[in-house]
Design a protein around this motif. Structure first.
Motif, PDB file in Angstrom:
ATOM      1  N   ARG A  89      10.645   8.014  -3.563  1.00 33.96           N
ATOM      2  CA  ARG A  89      11.980   7.351  -3.893  1.00 33.96           C
ATOM      3  C   ARG A  89      12.625   6.885  -2.632  1.00 33.96           C
ATOM      4  N   PHE A  90      12.447   7.328  -1.437  1.00 36.02           N
ATOM      5  CA  PHE A  90      13.085   6.776  -0.085  1.00 36.02           C
ATOM      6  C   PHE A  90      12.283   5.239   0.032  1.00 36.02           C
ATOM      7  N   TYR A  91      11.015   5.181  -0.069  1.00 39.69           N
ATOM      8  CA  TYR A  91      10.326   3.986   0.007  1.00 39.69           C
ATOM      9  C   TYR A  91      11.074   3.027  -0.797  1.00 39.69           C
ATOM     10  N   SER A  92      11.109   3.105  -1.947  1.00 37.06           N
ATOM     11  CA  SER A  92      11.599   2.508  -3.124  1.00 37.06           C
ATOM     12  C   SER A  92      13.154   2.078  -2.644  1.00 37.06           C
ATOM     13  N   GLU A 150      13.422  14.688   9.209  1.00 41.21           N
ATOM     14  CA  GLU A 150      13.825  13.226   9.742  1.00 41.21           C
ATOM     15  C   GLU A 150      12.454  12.556  10.154  1.00 41.21           C
ATOM     16  N   THR A 151      11.652  12.895  10.732  1.00 40.77           N
ATOM     17  CA  THR A 151      10.344  12.338  11.014  1.00 40.77           C
ATOM     18  C   THR A 151       9.840  11.745   9.984  1.00 40.77           C
ATOM     19  N   ILE A 152       9.726  12.540   8.856  1.00 41.09           N
ATOM     20  CA  ILE A 152       9.088  11.943   7.670  1.00 41.09           C
ATOM     21  C   ILE A 152       9.931  10.891   7.046  1.00 41.09           C
ATOM     22  N   GLY A 153      11.176  10.759   7.092  1.00 40.73           N
ATOM     23  CA  GLY A 153      11.981   9.674   6.941  1.00 40.73           C
ATOM     24  C   GLY A 153      11.683   8.392   7.765  1.00 40.73           C
ATOM     25  N   ARG A 154      11.661   8.742   9.005  1.00 40.81           N
ATOM     26  CA  ARG A 154      11.257   7.437   9.758  1.00 40.81           C
ATOM     27  C   ARG A 154       9.891   6.845   9.525  1.00 40.81           C
ATOM     28  N   ARG A 155       9.108   7.862   9.505  1.00 34.66           N
ATOM     29  CA  ARG A 155       7.562   7.485   9.173  1.00 34.66           C
ATOM     30  C   ARG A 155       7.708   6.659   7.961  1.00 34.66           C
ATOM     31  N   THR A 156       8.431   6.982   6.674  1.00 37.99           N
ATOM     32  CA  THR A 156       8.449   6.299   5.523  1.00 37.99           C
ATOM     33  C   THR A 156       9.088   4.918   5.691  1.00 37.99           C
ATOM     34  N   SER A 157      10.008   4.929   6.548  1.00 37.70           N
ATOM     35  CA  SER A 157      10.942   3.612   7.068  1.00 37.70           C
ATOM     36  C   SER A 157       9.951   2.599   7.635  1.00 37.70           C
ATOM     37  N   GLU A 158       9.097   3.249   8.633  1.00 38.37           N
ATOM     38  CA  GLU A 158       8.180   2.109   9.298  1.00 38.37           C
ATOM     39  C   GLU A 158       7.099   1.667   8.403  1.00 38.37           C
ATOM     40  N   TRP A 159       6.461   2.645   7.735  1.00 39.85           N
ATOM     41  CA  TRP A 159       5.494   2.103   6.557  1.00 39.85           C
ATOM     42  C   TRP A 159       6.292   1.051   5.767  1.00 39.85           C
ATOM     43  N   GLN A 178       4.673  -2.988   5.572  1.00 39.91           N
ATOM     44  CA  GLN A 178       4.142  -3.303   4.171  1.00 39.91           C
ATOM     45  C   GLN A 178       5.104  -4.922   3.884  1.00 39.91           C
ATOM     46  N   LEU A 179       6.161  -4.751   3.852  1.00 38.59           N
ATOM     47  CA  LEU A 179       7.026  -6.043   3.649  1.00 38.59           C
ATOM     48  C   LEU A 179       6.828  -6.928   4.484  1.00 38.59           C
ATOM     49  N   HIS A 180       6.695  -6.887   5.995  1.00 37.92           N
ATOM     50  CA  HIS A 180       6.275  -7.546   6.815  1.00 37.92           C
ATOM     51  C   HIS A 180       4.935  -8.355   6.381  1.00 37.92           C
ATOM     52  N   ARG A 181       4.183  -7.662   6.284  1.00 39.50           N
ATOM     53  CA  ARG A 181       2.739  -8.173   5.810  1.00 39.50           C
ATOM     54  C   ARG A 181       2.911  -8.929   4.461  1.00 39.50           C
ATOM     55  N   GLN A 182       3.704  -8.737   3.610  1.00 42.29           N
ATOM     56  CA  GLN A 182       3.631  -9.281   2.342  1.00 42.29           C
ATOM     57  C   GLN A 182       4.567 -10.668   2.629  1.00 42.29           C
ATOM     58  N   LEU A 183       5.654 -10.534   3.390  1.00 41.56           N
ATOM     59  CA  LEU A 183       6.278 -11.754   3.543  1.00 41.56           C
ATOM     60  C   LEU A 183       5.605 -12.853   4.635  1.00 41.56           C
ATOM     61  N   ARG A 184       4.730 -12.414   5.492  1.00 42.42           N
ATOM     62  CA  ARG A 184       3.816 -13.125   6.365  1.00 42.42           C
ATOM     63  C   ARG A 184       2.946 -13.789   5.640  1.00 42.42           C
ATOM     64  N   ALA A 185       2.352 -13.199   4.715  1.00 44.53           N
ATOM     65  CA  ALA A 185       1.139 -13.771   3.974  1.00 44.53           C
ATOM     66  C   ALA A 185       1.744 -14.905   2.804  1.00 44.53           C
ATOM     67  N   ILE A 207       0.834  -1.150   0.123  1.00 42.83           N
ATOM     68  CA  ILE A 207       0.046  -0.127   0.180  1.00 42.83           C
ATOM     69  C   ILE A 207       0.895   1.250  -0.164  1.00 42.83           C
ATOM     70  N   TRP A 208       0.521   2.092  -0.863  1.00 38.36           N
ATOM     71  CA  TRP A 208       1.375   3.204  -0.909  1.00 38.36           C
ATOM     72  C   TRP A 208       1.371   4.254   0.340  1.00 38.36           C
ATOM     73  N   PRO A 209       2.409   4.766   0.680  1.00 39.65           N
ATOM     74  CA  PRO A 209       2.300   5.565   2.134  1.00 39.65           C
ATOM     75  C   PRO A 209       1.617   7.082   1.929  1.00 39.65           C
ATOM     76  N   ALA A 210       0.392   6.977   1.431  1.00 42.35           N
ATOM     77  CA  ALA A 210      -0.208   8.073   1.235  1.00 42.35           C
ATOM     78  C   ALA A 210      -0.329   9.208   2.462  1.00 42.35           C
TER      79      ALA A 210
END
Length: 293
Positions: A220-223, A119-128, A132-139, A48-51
């Protein structure tokens, strides 16, 4: 004869699979020939895109542009109209403008608060992205796959430094353009309304640029995080997933569903980096990871 019969049976099974009809029958026949059913491809849910992160960043940058606009309207525009009416010299206005520019760049656009917000935006992007990757791998895998990232602090620092520079460039470029509009308008004898309208358009451009930076930089950072974390757990390939809506560009849509090795992405670049504001994502091909578990 047995080999021929087996080959014919397998060909029939493959035809059955490729036609999309009688999947369970095809699996049963393949089991008779090979002793085991063909492996089902693991289903990976779409990321899911980090809208929410994108919108928060955009709102912060637009507030900064609005602060700049308000400061110019408060401290500079009242000085311009009398100069326009009197065709006066602009030396004093240039000095005032320089003072406002320094104040803005050392204040809202140069404070520690700006760096902390980015920096907060960077950390929120990282957590998001991590969620998402956790959810994909767990599924797909059925177990929790740890996602360690020892380089995260360095990545966030680089993101913060680059984005603070981009944000300051919005202020520097916009203020420079506004100053030129004012001085040229006065020297050319333009009407006050014409000068004010041109200045307003410059701030509209600044808002559009702020929105572009927010979406582009979050994507770009998400990618980059997605690429690093997938490869760190042993995922060697990814599937290109376009946003698949009316805003999907003609560059990305033909790549939708295609499989690529992380070591050799397509010529357009990584998903999320193919062009400014790209919203594509790289879904992990988990088959190699499953084999390693």
């Amino acid at each position: 004869c047995a080999l021929q019969a087996g080959g014919h049976l397998m060909a029939t099974t493959i035809d059955t699979f490729s036609s999309g009809v009688g999947v369970e029958y095809g699996r049963h026949m393949a089991r008779l020939v090979t002793g085991k059913a063909p492996r089902r491809r693991r289903v990976v849910p779409r990321a899911i895109w980090p809208a929410a992160v994108d919108l928060a960043y955009r709102a912060h940058l637009l507030r900064l542009v609005e602060q700049m606009r308000a400061r110019v309207e408060r401290d500079l525009l009242p000085r311009v109209r009398p100069l326009v009416d009197a065709y006066a010299r602009t030396d004093a206005l240039s000095d005032d403008f320089a003072a406002v520019k320094v104040s803005l760049l050392e204040g809202a656009y140069g404070s520690k608060d700006l760096g902390a917000a980015v920096e907060t935006i960077g950390r929120r992007t990282s957590e998001w992205q991590k969620a998402q990757l956790h959810r994909q791998l767990r599924a797909a895998v059925g177990v929790e796959v740890p996602l360690a990232d020892p380089q995260l602090s360095r990545r966030i620092s680089a993101f913060t430094e680059e984005n603070v520079g981009l944000i300051r460039s919005i202020a520097e470029d916009t203020l420079g353009q506004v100053q030129r509009v004012m001085l040229r308008g006065i020297s050319d004898g333009q009407r006050w309304e014409q000068i004010a309208d041109t200045i307003e358009r410059r701030f509209d451009v600044a808002e559009s640029r702020a929105a572009l930076i927010a979406r582009d930089q979050v994507g770009r950072f998400y990618s980059s995080l997605n690429s690093a974390r997938q490869q760190a757990v042993g995922i060697t390939h990814f599937f290109w997933r376009a946003a698949a809506d009316e805003r999907t560009c003609p560059v990305c849509w033909p790549l939708n569903g295609e499989r690529f090795p992380w070591s050799r992405p397509p010529a357009v670049g990584m998903p999320g980096q193919a062009h400014p504001q790209c919203r594509c994502n790289a879904d992990p091909d988990v088959e190699a990871l499953v084999d390693s578990l």
